[in-house]
Write a protein that holds these residues in place. Structure first.
Motif, PDB file in Angstrom:
ATOM      1  N   GLN A 105       0.732  -1.084   0.013  1.00  0.00           N
ATOM      2  CA  GLN A 105      -0.036   0.061   0.016  1.00  0.00           C
ATOM      3  C   GLN A 105       0.726   1.140   0.196  1.00  0.00           C
ATOM      4  O   GLN A 105       2.125   1.420   0.430  1.00  0.00           O
TER       5      GLN A 105
ATOM      6  N   PRO B 124       2.240   5.163  -5.536  1.00  0.00           N
ATOM      7  CA  PRO B 124       1.676   4.368  -6.766  1.00  0.00           C
ATOM      8  C   PRO B 124       2.757   4.719  -7.993  1.00  0.00           C
ATOM      9  O   PRO B 124       2.749   3.771  -8.742  1.00  0.00           O
TER      10      PRO B 124
ATOM     11  N   THR C 216       4.210  -3.203  -7.076  1.00  0.00           N
ATOM     12  CA  THR C 216       2.982  -2.585  -7.214  1.00  0.00           C
ATOM     13  C   THR C 216       2.513  -1.849  -5.936  1.00  0.00           C
ATOM     14  O   THR C 216       2.582  -2.571  -4.970  1.00  0.00           O
TER      15      THR C 216
ATOM     16  N   SER D 242      -0.318   0.256  -4.525  1.00  0.00           N
ATOM     17  CA  SER D 242      -1.733   0.386  -4.381  1.00  0.00           C
ATOM     18  C   SER D 242      -2.002   1.731  -3.799  1.00  0.00           C
ATOM     19  O   SER D 242      -1.517   2.343  -2.640  1.00  0.00           O
TER      20      SER D 242
END
Length: 120
Positions: free
Chosen positions: A12, A86, A117, A119
Protein backbone atom coordinates in the motif's frame (compact mmCIF):
# COMPACT_ATOMS: atom_id res chain seq x y z
CA UNK A 1 27.36 -13.37 -15.05
CA UNK A 2 23.95 -14.02 -13.58
CA UNK A 3 21.89 -11.57 -11.58
CA UNK A 4 18.78 -12.70 -9.74
CA UNK A 5 16.43 -10.07 -8.38
CA UNK A 6 13.78 -10.77 -5.77
CA UNK A 7 11.64 -9.07 -3.17
CA UNK A 8 8.97 -7.41 -5.25
CA UNK A 9 5.32 -7.52 -4.38
CA UNK A 10 2.15 -5.59 -3.67
CA UNK A 11 2.22 -2.88 -1.01
CA UNK A 12 0.00 0.00 0.00
CA UNK A 13 0.96 3.64 -0.38
CA UNK A 14 3.42 4.58 2.34
CA UNK A 15 4.64 1.03 2.76
CA UNK A 16 8.10 -0.46 2.33
CA UNK A 17 9.77 -3.19 0.33
CA UNK A 18 13.32 -4.43 0.17
CA UNK A 19 14.62 -5.73 -3.13
CA UNK A 20 17.63 -8.02 -3.34
CA UNK A 21 19.81 -8.94 -6.28
CA UNK A 22 22.27 -11.80 -5.97
CA UNK A 23 25.14 -11.99 -8.45
CA UNK A 24 27.29 -14.88 -9.55
CA UNK A 25 29.96 -15.46 -12.15
CA UNK A 26 32.05 -12.32 -11.64
CA UNK A 27 34.25 -10.54 -9.15
CA UNK A 28 31.38 -8.68 -7.54
CA UNK A 29 33.35 -6.09 -5.61
CA UNK A 30 35.06 -4.51 -8.65
CA UNK A 31 31.84 -3.51 -10.36
CA UNK A 32 29.31 -0.78 -9.89
CA UNK A 33 25.74 -1.89 -9.38
CA UNK A 34 22.41 -0.32 -10.05
CA UNK A 35 18.67 -0.61 -9.87
CA UNK A 36 16.42 0.46 -12.72
CA UNK A 37 12.69 0.38 -13.24
CA UNK A 38 10.25 0.32 -16.11
CA UNK A 39 6.63 1.30 -15.72
CA UNK A 40 4.01 0.26 -18.28
CA UNK A 41 4.28 2.33 -21.44
CA UNK A 42 7.44 4.07 -20.25
CA UNK A 43 11.13 3.72 -20.89
CA UNK A 44 13.39 1.98 -18.44
CA UNK A 45 14.98 4.49 -16.07
CA UNK A 46 17.91 4.45 -13.70
CA UNK A 47 16.81 4.59 -10.07
CA UNK A 48 19.98 4.22 -8.01
CA UNK A 49 23.63 3.29 -8.38
CA UNK A 50 26.40 2.27 -6.01
CA UNK A 51 30.03 2.35 -7.04
CA UNK A 52 32.85 0.07 -5.90
CA UNK A 53 33.41 2.23 -2.84
CA UNK A 54 29.77 2.08 -1.84
CA UNK A 55 28.98 5.66 -2.83
CA UNK A 56 25.34 5.97 -3.85
CA UNK A 57 23.49 8.16 -6.30
CA UNK A 58 19.73 8.41 -6.78
CA UNK A 59 17.16 9.63 -9.21
CA UNK A 60 15.61 12.79 -7.79
CA UNK A 61 12.16 11.23 -7.42
CA UNK A 62 13.42 8.59 -4.96
CA UNK A 63 15.92 10.61 -2.95
CA UNK A 64 15.19 10.36 0.75
CA UNK A 65 12.91 7.34 0.23
CA UNK A 66 15.11 4.67 -1.37
CA UNK A 67 18.47 3.37 -0.18
CA UNK A 68 20.83 1.27 -2.26
CA UNK A 69 23.46 -0.82 -0.52
CA UNK A 70 25.81 -3.64 -1.34
CA UNK A 71 27.23 -6.60 0.54
CA UNK A 72 30.36 -7.72 -1.28
CA UNK A 73 30.75 -10.76 0.98
CA UNK A 74 27.30 -11.96 -0.07
CA UNK A 75 27.56 -10.74 -3.69
CA UNK A 76 24.26 -8.98 -3.21
CA UNK A 77 22.91 -5.50 -3.83
CA UNK A 78 19.81 -4.24 -2.09
CA UNK A 79 17.25 -1.53 -2.63
CA UNK A 80 15.33 -0.49 0.46
CA UNK A 81 12.21 1.35 -0.64
CA UNK A 82 10.26 3.34 1.94
CA UNK A 83 7.31 5.72 1.70
CA UNK A 84 6.28 4.05 -1.51
CA UNK A 85 3.95 5.86 -3.89
CA UNK A 86 1.71 4.56 -6.68
CA UNK A 87 4.07 6.13 -9.20
CA UNK A 88 6.80 3.77 -7.98
CA UNK A 89 4.86 0.90 -9.54
CA UNK A 90 7.11 -0.76 -12.11
CA UNK A 91 9.21 -3.76 -12.90
CA UNK A 92 12.51 -3.29 -11.12
CA UNK A 93 15.77 -4.58 -12.59
CA UNK A 94 19.26 -4.83 -11.17
CA UNK A 95 22.40 -4.48 -13.25
CA UNK A 96 26.15 -4.75 -12.93
CA UNK A 97 28.37 -2.31 -14.79
CA UNK A 98 30.90 0.48 -14.61
CA UNK A 99 30.93 4.17 -13.84
CA UNK A 100 32.72 5.96 -16.64
CA UNK A 101 35.06 8.87 -16.02
CA UNK A 102 32.25 11.10 -17.28
CA UNK A 103 30.27 10.06 -14.22
CA UNK A 104 27.66 8.04 -16.08
CA UNK A 105 26.84 4.47 -15.23
CA UNK A 106 26.96 1.90 -18.02
CA UNK A 107 25.37 -1.50 -17.36
CA UNK A 108 27.01 -4.64 -18.70
CA UNK A 109 24.72 -7.32 -17.30
CA UNK A 110 21.07 -7.34 -16.36
CA UNK A 111 18.97 -9.40 -14.02
CA UNK A 112 15.41 -10.43 -14.64
CA UNK A 113 12.92 -7.98 -13.25
CA UNK A 114 10.78 -8.14 -10.16
CA UNK A 115 7.36 -6.50 -10.09
CA UNK A 116 6.61 -3.80 -7.53
CA UNK A 117 3.01 -2.63 -7.29
CA UNK A 118 1.96 0.18 -4.97
CA UNK A 119 -1.77 0.50 -4.42
CA UNK A 120 -3.41 3.82 -3.63
Amino acid sequence: VQLQASGGGLVQTGGSLRLSCAASGSTFSVYALAWHRQAPGKQRELVATTDTGGRADYQDSVKGRFTISRDNAENTVYLQMDSLKPEDTAVYYCSQGVVHTNGYYYPNYWGRGTQVTVSS
